[in-house]
Design a protein around this motif. Structure first.
Motif, mmCIF file in Angstrom:
data_model
loop_
_atom_site.group_PDB
_atom_site.id
_atom_site.type_symbol
_atom_site.label_atom_id
_atom_site.label_comp_id
_atom_site.label_asym_id
_atom_site.label_seq_id
_atom_site.Cartn_x
_atom_site.Cartn_y
_atom_site.Cartn_z
ATOM 1 N N GLN A 21 36.061 27.267 36.690
ATOM 2 C CA GLN A 21 37.475 27.638 36.664
ATOM 3 C C GLN A 21 38.397 26.431 36.550
ATOM 4 O OE1 GLN A 21 35.306 28.742 38.970
ATOM 5 N NE2 GLN A 21 35.429 30.941 39.106
ATOM 6 N N ASN A 22 37.938 25.264 36.948
ATOM 7 C CA ASN A 22 38.776 24.070 36.948
ATOM 8 C C ASN A 22 38.731 23.295 35.633
ATOM 9 O OD1 ASN A 22 39.391 24.633 39.636
ATOM 10 N ND2 ASN A 22 37.607 23.504 40.341
ATOM 11 N N ARG A 23 37.991 23.786 34.653
ATOM 12 C CA ARG A 23 37.797 23.035 33.417
ATOM 13 C C ARG A 23 38.708 23.476 32.280
ATOM 14 N NH1 ARG A 23 32.100 23.218 31.646
ATOM 15 N NH2 ARG A 23 32.899 21.778 30.100
ATOM 16 N N ASN A 24 39.724 24.279 32.558
ATOM 17 C CA ASN A 24 40.656 24.763 31.536
ATOM 18 C C ASN A 24 39.947 25.486 30.397
ATOM 19 O OD1 ASN A 24 42.987 23.834 32.811
ATOM 20 N ND2 ASN A 24 42.702 21.787 31.956
ATOM 21 N N LEU A 25 38.953 26.294 30.746
ATOM 22 C CA LEU A 25 38.239 27.074 29.750
ATOM 23 C C LEU A 25 38.746 28.506 29.773
ATOM 24 C CD1 LEU A 25 34.579 25.866 30.384
ATOM 25 C CD2 LEU A 25 36.153 25.087 28.617
ATOM 26 N N SER A 26 39.039 29.030 28.615
ATOM 27 C CA SER A 26 39.421 30.430 28.478
ATOM 28 C C SER A 26 38.346 31.127 27.661
ATOM 29 C CB SER A 26 40.769 30.561 27.775
ATOM 30 O OG SER A 26 41.787 30.013 28.566
ATOM 31 N N LEU A 27 38.296 32.436 27.792
ATOM 32 C CA LEU A 27 37.375 33.228 26.993
ATOM 33 C C LEU A 27 38.170 34.076 26.020
ATOM 34 C CD1 LEU A 27 34.700 34.538 29.525
ATOM 35 C CD2 LEU A 27 34.645 32.504 28.103
ATOM 36 N N LEU A 28 37.624 34.246 24.843
ATOM 37 C CA LEU A 28 38.233 35.082 23.823
ATOM 38 C C LEU A 28 37.327 36.282 23.597
ATOM 39 C CD1 LEU A 28 40.551 35.293 21.721
ATOM 40 C CD2 LEU A 28 38.997 34.155 20.114
ATOM 41 N N ILE A 29 37.889 37.470 23.787
ATOM 42 C CA ILE A 29 37.131 38.702 23.565
ATOM 43 C C ILE A 29 38.015 39.671 22.779
ATOM 44 C CG2 ILE A 29 37.730 39.552 25.878
ATOM 45 C CD1 ILE A 29 35.058 41.118 25.794
ATOM 46 N N ASN A 30 37.536 40.087 21.645
ATOM 47 C CA ASN A 30 38.260 41.017 20.780
ATOM 48 C C ASN A 30 39.727 40.624 20.604
ATOM 49 O OD1 ASN A 30 36.016 42.531 20.207
ATOM 50 N ND2 ASN A 30 36.380 44.016 21.813
ATOM 51 N N GLY A 31 39.954 39.337 20.352
ATOM 52 C CA GLY A 31 41.286 38.835 20.061
ATOM 53 C C GLY A 31 42.167 38.565 21.264
ATOM 54 N N GLN A 32 41.645 38.765 22.463
ATOM 55 C CA GLN A 32 42.442 38.535 23.664
ATOM 56 C C GLN A 32 41.890 37.340 24.433
ATOM 57 O OE1 GLN A 32 43.882 41.872 25.862
ATOM 58 N NE2 GLN A 32 43.156 43.287 24.280
ATOM 59 N N LEU A 33 42.784 36.428 24.791
ATOM 60 C CA LEU A 33 42.425 35.203 25.498
ATOM 61 C C LEU A 33 42.556 35.430 27.004
ATOM 62 C CD1 LEU A 33 41.565 32.385 24.562
ATOM 63 C CD2 LEU A 33 43.947 31.688 24.776
ATOM 64 N N LEU A 34 41.507 35.102 27.747
ATOM 65 C CA LEU A 34 41.480 35.317 29.196
ATOM 66 C C LEU A 34 41.377 33.997 29.937
ATOM 67 C CD1 LEU A 34 38.912 38.232 29.291
ATOM 68 C CD2 LEU A 34 41.395 38.389 29.359
ATOM 69 N N SER A 35 42.210 33.832 30.923
ATOM 70 C CA SER A 35 42.167 32.652 31.793
ATOM 71 C C SER A 35 41.222 32.906 32.955
ATOM 72 C CB SER A 35 43.566 32.359 32.332
ATOM 73 O OG SER A 35 44.424 32.035 31.272
ATOM 74 N N PRO A 36 40.784 31.834 33.610
ATOM 75 C CA PRO A 36 39.911 32.002 34.771
ATOM 76 C C PRO A 36 40.693 32.362 36.029
ATOM 77 C CG PRO A 36 40.281 29.683 34.367
ATOM 78 C CD PRO A 36 40.954 30.421 33.261
ATOM 79 N N ALA A 37 40.011 32.977 36.969
ATOM 80 C CA ALA A 37 40.563 33.249 38.298
ATOM 81 C C ALA A 37 39.393 33.245 39.278
ATOM 82 C CB ALA A 37 41.281 34.587 38.330
ATOM 83 N N ARG A 38 39.688 32.963 40.538
ATOM 84 C CA ARG A 38 38.630 32.976 41.556
ATOM 85 C C ARG A 38 38.323 34.388 42.042
ATOM 86 N NH1 ARG A 38 38.335 30.953 46.308
ATOM 87 N NH2 ARG A 38 40.454 31.532 46.802
ATOM 88 N N THR A 39 39.378 35.194 42.222
ATOM 89 C CA THR A 39 39.213 36.552 42.741
ATOM 90 C C THR A 39 40.144 37.509 41.998
ATOM 91 O OG1 THR A 39 40.951 36.371 44.403
ATOM 92 C CG2 THR A 39 38.750 35.638 45.060
ATOM 93 N N PHE A 40 39.908 38.794 42.178
ATOM 94 C CA PHE A 40 40.738 39.814 41.550
ATOM 95 C C PHE A 40 42.198 39.672 41.975
ATOM 96 C CE2 PHE A 40 36.604 41.389 40.783
ATOM 97 C CZ PHE A 40 36.678 42.315 39.759
#
Length: 85
Positions: A21-40
């Protein structure tokens, strides 16, 4: 995507090493970019995010929602890693 659980969370096959989560990595899924989080609770209701699950893999979820439905994802859906600058 390798697994969709009962709640609609999406488990990837990506290993999420400690500190993911601390590495500034986002995920891309079906055109949507997601940021990391520790909990809901770290994200607003209805927002998607990714996190390191209990077995060390990257998982995609939606706070109070189903990631499979929100992102139109199923087993085999491609997920890409994006480094944020």
């Amino acid at each position: 995507m390798i697994y969709v659980d009962t709640y609609g969370n999406l488990m990837t096959g990506l290993v999420a090493a400690p500190g993911w989560q601390n590495r500034n990595l986002s995920l891309l899924i079906n055109g949507q970019l997601l940021s990391p989080a520790r909990t809901f609770s770290d994200v607003k209701l209805g927002h998607g995010f990714h996190y390191r699950n209990s077995i060390g893999l990257c998982e995609i979820a939606v706070n109070c929602g189903r990631a499979d439905q929100v992102f139109g994802a199923e087993i085999g859906t491609a997920v890409f890693i994006r480094e944020q600058k």
